[in-house]
Design an enzyme around this catalytic site. Structure first.
Site, PDB file in Angstrom:
ATOM      1  N   CYS A 112       0.812  -1.225   0.000  1.00  0.00           N
ATOM      2  CA  CYS A 112       0.000   0.000   0.000  1.00  0.00           C
ATOM      3  C   CYS A 112       0.842   1.270   0.000  1.00  0.00           C
ATOM      4  CB  CYS A 112      -0.940  -0.009   1.194  1.00  0.00           C
ATOM      5  SG  CYS A 112      -1.984  -1.489   1.267  1.00  0.00           S
ATOM      6  N   HIS A 251      -3.190   6.959   2.632  1.00  0.00           N
ATOM      7  CA  HIS A 251      -3.658   5.634   2.234  1.00  0.00           C
ATOM      8  C   HIS A 251      -4.966   5.337   2.955  1.00  0.00           C
ATOM      9  CE1 HIS A 251      -4.056   1.446   1.544  1.00  0.00           C
ATOM     10  NE2 HIS A 251      -3.640   1.084   2.742  1.00  0.00           N
ATOM     11  N   ASN A 281     -10.199  -0.490   1.019  1.00  0.00           N
ATOM     12  CA  ASN A 281      -8.742  -0.399   0.894  1.00  0.00           C
ATOM     13  C   ASN A 281      -8.335  -0.940  -0.473  1.00  0.00           C
ATOM     14  OD1 ASN A 281      -5.954  -0.787   0.999  1.00  0.00           O
ATOM     15  ND2 ASN A 281      -5.956  -1.540   3.095  1.00  0.00           N
TER      16      ASN A 281
END
Length: 324
Positions: A112, A251, A281
């Site tokens: 990520c 993020h 996500n």
């Protein structure tokens, strides 16, 4: 003097959206359980599109928006932890589909945090060469790495892609004003996906990939401590103060994590745009998707100072301070 500018942003998600209520029909969970713990209401899931398909859609948008020919591309970097294959790289597939015959192309695997690492890599490669144009994309089809019976991970992730076009322009101000990148390899077992284990004996059997697994509480503690430190370090390197940052684009892993980071930095939550309720996500795609939306909604404007920060597998953190 030549420096870089983001001249185009783009994002794409598959058409299929899966709500929390739909997930509750296939696993022991509920809409309320997911929303209160993550802030996620739904996520987009790929039906037949692979990671390169999502990235290709973004790439075509970037070129169209900037009125740039594919043959003018010098560099394509795709950040992903869910590539189409071990080889060729997802970036190479996209390069071929675009017909960008003059561009070199490769993937970056930093989970990520990948898009932040890719932006740094692209900037350094452009500044140290006579290249003019780079495409940086974060793209994920994480749904193919998920155990859809494991509610601790299945409720978190979605599929999507986002990216930017970097171009050299005549300007006195650098694009990246400050940066902070760290890897914590001793914590690598806290987030694992697609792990392979060689089979004993010979001839070998094909190995299988392990599904996504995460030590949620440990990752929460890591993110809420290390991301604020990373942001503060990058801001200091840019000779700025936290109050100078117009927006923090983080993020999109968990709404509670973002709220805690804002609190630790002493910054109002209004400076932290979020789209996690819609997307979940999306790994390395989350930061560029969020940037694209912020630009499209005229939240982020030319001249704004923004902090983009990611954290994830590795474990890793990365922050860049951008003069947008």
């Amino acid at each position: 003097m030549q420096n870089l500018r983001i001249t185009s942003t783009a994002s794409y998600h598959p058409p299929l959206n899966i709500t929390n209520q739909q997930l509750s029909t296939i696993m022991d969970t509920s809409d309320e359980w997911i929303k209160t713990r993550t802030g996620i209401h739904q996520r987009y899931i790929s039906n037949i599109e692979n990671t390169s398909d999502l990235a290709l859609n973004v790439g075509n948008q970037l070129l169209t928006n900037a009125n740039l020919k594919t043959t003018e591309l010098d560099l394509i970097i795709i950040a992903t932890m869910s590539p189409d294959a071990y080889t060729p790289s997802t970036a190479a597939i996209v390069q071929g589909e675009l017909g960008a015959k003059n561009a070199i192309a490769f993937d970056i695997s930093a989970a990520c945090t990948g898009f932040i690492y890719a932006m740094n890599t692209a900037e350094l490669m452009l500044k140290s060469s006579n290249w003019q144009n780079a495409m940086v994309i974060g793209a994920e089809v994480l749904s193919k790495l998920i155990d859809w019976k494991d509610r601790s991970t299945a409720v978190l992730f979605g599929d999507g892609a986002g990216g930017v076009l970097l171009q050299k322009t005549t300007t006195a101000t650098p694009l990246i004003l400050g940066r902070d990148l760290h890897t914590f390899g001793d914590l690598g077992d806290k987030i694992v996906a697609g792990k392979t284990t060689p089979k004993a004996g010979f001839p070998k059997q094909l190995t299988s990939l392990s599904p996504f697994a995460m030590a949620g509480r440990d990752v929460y503690r890591f993110a809420t401590h290390e991301v604020p430190r990373s942001i503060a370090s990058a801001v200091q390197q840019a000779n700025l103060k936290l109050d100078d940052i117009d927006y923090f684009l983080l993020h999109q892993a968990n709404e509670r994590i973002i709220n805690q980071i804002a609190k630790r930095l002493g910054q109002p939550i209004t400076k932290f745009p979020m789209n996690i309720s819609e997307y979940g996500n999306t790994g390395a795609a989350s930061e560029p998707i969020l940037l694209t939306q912020a630009v499209a909604h005229e939240l982020v404007k030319p001249g704004n100072i923004i902090a983009m920060s990611g954290f994830g597998g590795g474990l890793s953190t990365g922050t860049i301070i951008l003069n947008y």
